[in-house]
Write an enzyme that holds these catalytic residues in place. Structure first.
Site, short mmCIF file in Angstrom:
data_model
loop_
_atom_site.label_atom_id
_atom_site.label_comp_id
_atom_site.label_asym_id
_atom_site.label_seq_id
_atom_site.Cartn_x
_atom_site.Cartn_y
_atom_site.Cartn_z
CD GLU A 117 -0.39 -9.81 -77.67
OE1 GLU A 117 -1.27 -9.58 -76.82
OE2 GLU A 117 -0.58 -10.51 -78.68
CD GLU A 122 -5.24 -8.62 -73.00
OE1 GLU A 122 -5.75 -8.80 -74.10
OE2 GLU A 122 -4.33 -9.35 -72.54
#
Length: 194
Positions: A117, A122
């Site tokens: 990931e 974010e």
């Protein structure tokens, strides 16, 4: 691999993108993804959330998670696999909320399992932005920085490159300035969703 024209028309969008997560409508939060929360207009893709009630709970990690919102997400139809000696540049112009309770993200995650990931951008409702690489759930490199003017669009770039035939380097940029370089162990040759 994804043309810059992919948000020009609905037909262009439908060629390159799918709705929801690759695995369905639920992930690990209190929102369920729904196509109704995805809008394309004048070359801009907008994902929104709206408060709802009466949704069936989601299940994640053996726990039931109440669903309080319908939200929107899309993922590229193409998978991204960093080959030996290869790499990709991911560029986006994004505007995201930093309001408490929101969780916008521009990320790569493994097709065949997790990790890999790479969170290229974010926002976790804290007023900051995170740049993260997950090698395992406990081996995480995360860099949180102040997110300037959440109401404005910002330019993001993430350079993902093979390092040694096994690992990748990940260089994160915001508004033309490098934020950090991180490393993904064993990410080379692993297909990822965008």
């Amino acid at each position: 691999m994804i043309p810059s024209t992919s948000f020009n028309t609905q037909a262009d969008f439908d060629t390159d993108w799918n709705y929801d997560y690759p695995w369905g409508t639920d992930h690990n939060g209190g929102a369920r993804m729904n196509k109704s929360q995805v809008k394309l207009s004048d070359g801009t893709l907008t994902l929104t959330a709206k408060k709802v009630s009466g949704q069936k709970a989601a299940s994640h990690g053996g726990q039931q998670i109440a669903i309080h919102y319908l939200s929107g997400t899309v993922h590229a139809k193409e998978h991204f696999n960093v080959a030996r000696g290869g790499g990709y540049d991911f560029d986006a112009e994004l505007r995201a909320s930093t309001t408490k309770g929101t969780w916008p993200a521009f990320w790569l995650t493994g097709v065949n399992g997790w990790p890999p990931e790479i969170d290229m951008a974010e926002w976790k409702g804290s007023g900051k932005i995170s740049f993260n690489t997950f090698n395992t759930s406990s081996q995480v490199r995360a860099r949180d920085v102040a997110y300037p003017s959440a109401g404005d669009f910002h330019k993001f770039k993430c350079e993902v490159r093979d390092q040694n035939g096994k690992d990748v380097s990940v260089k994160f940029y915001m508004d033309g300035k490098i934020i950090e370089t991180q490393y993904g162990k064993g990410f080379t040759g692993q297909p990822m969703y965008l």
